[in-house]
Design an enzyme around this catalytic site. Structure first.
Site, mmCIF file in Angstrom:
data_model
loop_
_atom_site.group_PDB
_atom_site.id
_atom_site.type_symbol
_atom_site.label_atom_id
_atom_site.label_comp_id
_atom_site.label_asym_id
_atom_site.label_seq_id
_atom_site.Cartn_x
_atom_site.Cartn_y
_atom_site.Cartn_z
ATOM 1 N N LYS A 112 -48.145 55.097 -26.153
ATOM 2 C CA LYS A 112 -48.634 55.227 -24.778
ATOM 3 C C LYS A 112 -48.922 56.684 -24.427
ATOM 4 O O LYS A 112 -49.897 56.970 -23.749
ATOM 5 C CB LYS A 112 -47.654 54.602 -23.784
ATOM 6 C CG LYS A 112 -47.613 53.082 -23.913
ATOM 7 C CD LYS A 112 -46.977 52.367 -22.742
ATOM 8 C CE LYS A 112 -47.105 50.864 -22.944
ATOM 9 N NZ LYS A 112 -46.511 50.045 -21.926
ATOM 10 N N LYS A 195 -52.045 43.661 -30.955
ATOM 11 C CA LYS A 195 -51.297 42.878 -29.962
ATOM 12 C C LYS A 195 -52.147 42.628 -28.713
ATOM 13 O O LYS A 195 -52.839 43.547 -28.247
ATOM 14 C CB LYS A 195 -50.049 43.704 -29.614
ATOM 15 C CG LYS A 195 -49.257 43.237 -28.420
ATOM 16 C CD LYS A 195 -48.114 44.194 -28.107
ATOM 17 C CE LYS A 195 -48.447 45.050 -26.889
ATOM 18 N NZ LYS A 195 -47.306 45.331 -26.005
ATOM 19 N N LYS A 198 -52.539 44.387 -21.893
ATOM 20 C CA LYS A 198 -53.451 44.659 -20.771
ATOM 21 C C LYS A 198 -54.240 45.943 -21.014
ATOM 22 O O LYS A 198 -55.280 46.139 -20.401
ATOM 23 C CB LYS A 198 -52.732 44.666 -19.433
ATOM 24 C CG LYS A 198 -51.472 45.447 -19.403
ATOM 25 C CD LYS A 198 -50.695 45.180 -18.132
ATOM 26 C CE LYS A 198 -49.304 45.758 -18.227
ATOM 27 N NZ LYS A 198 -48.331 44.816 -18.766
HETATM 28 N N1 AQP Z 1 -49.028 40.212 -27.250
HETATM 29 C C1 AQP Z 1 -47.784 39.854 -26.976
HETATM 30 N N2 AQP Z 1 -47.197 38.856 -27.676
HETATM 31 C C2 AQP Z 1 -45.923 38.464 -27.401
HETATM 32 N N3 AQP Z 1 -45.164 39.031 -26.432
HETATM 33 C C3 AQP Z 1 -45.711 40.034 -25.710
HETATM 34 N N4 AQP Z 1 -45.249 40.774 -24.687
HETATM 35 C C4 AQP Z 1 -46.208 41.648 -24.301
HETATM 36 N N5 AQP Z 1 -47.298 41.494 -25.060
HETATM 37 C C5 AQP Z 1 -47.038 40.488 -25.941
HETATM 38 C C6 AQP Z 1 -43.924 40.625 -24.087
HETATM 39 O O1 AQP Z 1 -44.096 40.439 -22.688
HETATM 40 C C7 AQP Z 1 -43.059 41.110 -21.980
HETATM 41 C C8 AQP Z 1 -43.750 42.079 -21.038
HETATM 42 O O2 AQP Z 1 -43.154 43.248 -20.924
HETATM 43 P P1 AQP Z 1 -43.739 44.466 -20.107
HETATM 44 O O3 AQP Z 1 -43.953 44.093 -18.712
HETATM 45 O O4 AQP Z 1 -42.868 45.623 -20.430
HETATM 46 O O5 AQP Z 1 -45.187 44.688 -20.646
HETATM 47 P P2 AQP Z 1 -45.773 45.341 -21.907
HETATM 48 O O6 AQP Z 1 -45.033 45.023 -23.143
HETATM 49 O O7 AQP Z 1 -46.006 46.767 -21.588
HETATM 50 O O8 AQP Z 1 -47.081 44.466 -21.817
HETATM 51 P P3 AQP Z 1 -48.500 44.737 -22.290
HETATM 52 O O9 AQP Z 1 -49.395 43.837 -21.598
HETATM 53 O O10 AQP Z 1 -48.504 44.710 -23.747
HETATM 54 O O11 AQP Z 1 -48.810 46.134 -21.709
HETATM 55 P P4 AQP Z 1 -49.264 47.482 -22.329
HETATM 56 O O12 AQP Z 1 -50.728 47.430 -22.344
HETATM 57 O O13 AQP Z 1 -48.713 48.418 -21.323
HETATM 58 O O14 AQP Z 1 -48.640 47.590 -23.692
HETATM 59 C C9 AQP Z 1 -42.161 41.734 -23.038
HETATM 60 O O15 AQP Z 1 -41.104 40.862 -23.339
HETATM 61 C C10 AQP Z 1 -43.082 41.874 -24.227
HETATM 62 O O16 AQP Z 1 -42.388 41.885 -25.448
#
Ligand code: AQP
Length: 331
Positions: A112, A195, A198
């Protein structure tokens, strides 16, 4: 009963299929056998400097999606992280137990921060995993259901719990991650080796709040391969394998049975079937979220009640930790 805790950040108007299959659906299922505590971690969302109005709307809308997907406030606690100040308080203590090198090894921070650049990277983004450890340890959590990308952060929470206990006696419970292999990592439809996230390709994302037409269109244009055979092979056929995983997780049909069902058929047939199960799953959730958001009084009441109950647990844990590390109790 053993306790489960998990949370998501309100960083978008909608959760996506990765969040849904990797986390939220597990949460709903675990309510039967665990004392469940689920949070919308709005303090975490501040690490990426959101617009205040967006953050406020997204915090409620994320909670509404938990409820609409089946988190039951009669059985589970649901609250906004900022309503329980003990999260930030415990995070400070934990940050004083975390090595700078140890925090620097977190791969999500490296990813990030390299995307944001040095100027856009906040100290909050760096200490994010420490706040996440506080979220978990505050509730004497046994199990943390998350996707694969959170494994390293849960490992840090475990290390910190063990460190406190080794230095100060039996102070906090050491949590375990619960990562369901089949759905631990849902892939981006447009780039099926990455993965679903968003911050990934907009066309690769399936969001709970998307219009059914958008969902179908994105699935129709999902990247596959030049071959024509429908079979599961993560290495050679990542796109088709991802579609099979999604269908199987939502329909409950095993991947083997799907492969048999689609034998001799074209990728287009599989895509139509995937679109049907995804729309079938998301459309009622979207509708319920709309109702909850139209009059947020009910939602706010659930969140207030959840926060009050969560605080009674959090206060007690924080007092125990403060005492163990040598802080004098307030008179
Ligand atoms: N692609 C994925 N497959 C399975 N699990 C996933 N999670 C996220 N992406 C996948 C799980 O969803 C939860 C969200 O946690 P978060 O709110 O901390 O979001 P994040 O991991 O930052 O979500 P994003 O969408 O992947 O955002 P960015 O773009 O910021 O990286 C967690 O349990 C995560 O494991």
């Amino acid at each position: 009963r053993p306790r489960v805790f998990s949370a998501m950040q309100p960083t978008a108007d909608s959760l996506h299929l990765g969040n849904y299959l990797g986390a939220l659906r597990q949460w709903v299922a675990l309510q039967d056998d665990y004392e469940a505590i689920y949070s919308v971690v709005d303090l975490h969302a501040l690490t990426v400097s959101p617009d205040p109005a967006d953050l406020r709307r997204r915090s409620r809308q994320t909670a509404a999606q938990y409820l609409a997907a089946g988190v039951d406030p009669a059985r589970s606690l649901l609250f906004l992280q900022s309503h329980v100040p003990e999260h930030a308080q415990l995070a400070w203590v934990l940050s004083c137990l975390t090595g700078f090198g140890e925090a620097s090894r977190m791969t999500q921070f490296k990813d990030k921060s390299s995307r944001q650049g040095a100027e856009g990277t906040t100290v909050g983004l760096f200490t994010y995993p420490v706040l996440m450890a506080a979220d978990i340890l505050l509730y004497d959590t046994d199990l943390v259901p998350v996707g694969e990308d959170q494994r390293q952060h849960i490992e840090l929470a475990r290390d910190l719990a063990q460190r406190i206990n080794a230095r100060h006696g039996d102070v906090v419970r050491v949590p375990e991650a619960s990562i369901v292999k089949a759905t631990a990592k849902i892939y981006d439809l447009a780039e099926p080796t990455a993965k679903m996230s968003k911050s990934g390709h907009v066309n690769g994302l399936l969001e709970v709040m998307d219009d059914p037409k958008v969902l179908s269109k994105r699935i129709r244009s999902a990247v596959t391969d030049a071959d024509t055979v429908i079979r599961f092979d993560r290495e050679a056929k990542p796109g088709v394998s991802n579609l099979l995983t999604i269908h199987s997780a939502l329909s409950g049909t095993s991947v083997d049975d799907l492969v048999a069902e689609f034998e001799g058929k074209m990728y287009g047939h599989l895509k139509v079937a995937v679109a049907e199960v995804v729309v079938g799953e998301f459309a009622p959730i979207r509708e319920r979220v709309g109702e909850l958001m139209a009059d947020p009084a009910e939602l706010d009441e659930i969140l207030a009640d959840g926060a009050a109950k969560a605080r009674t647990i959090a206060r007690e844990t924080l007092a125990r930790v403060y005492d163990a590390v040598g802080l004098v109790p307030a008179a």
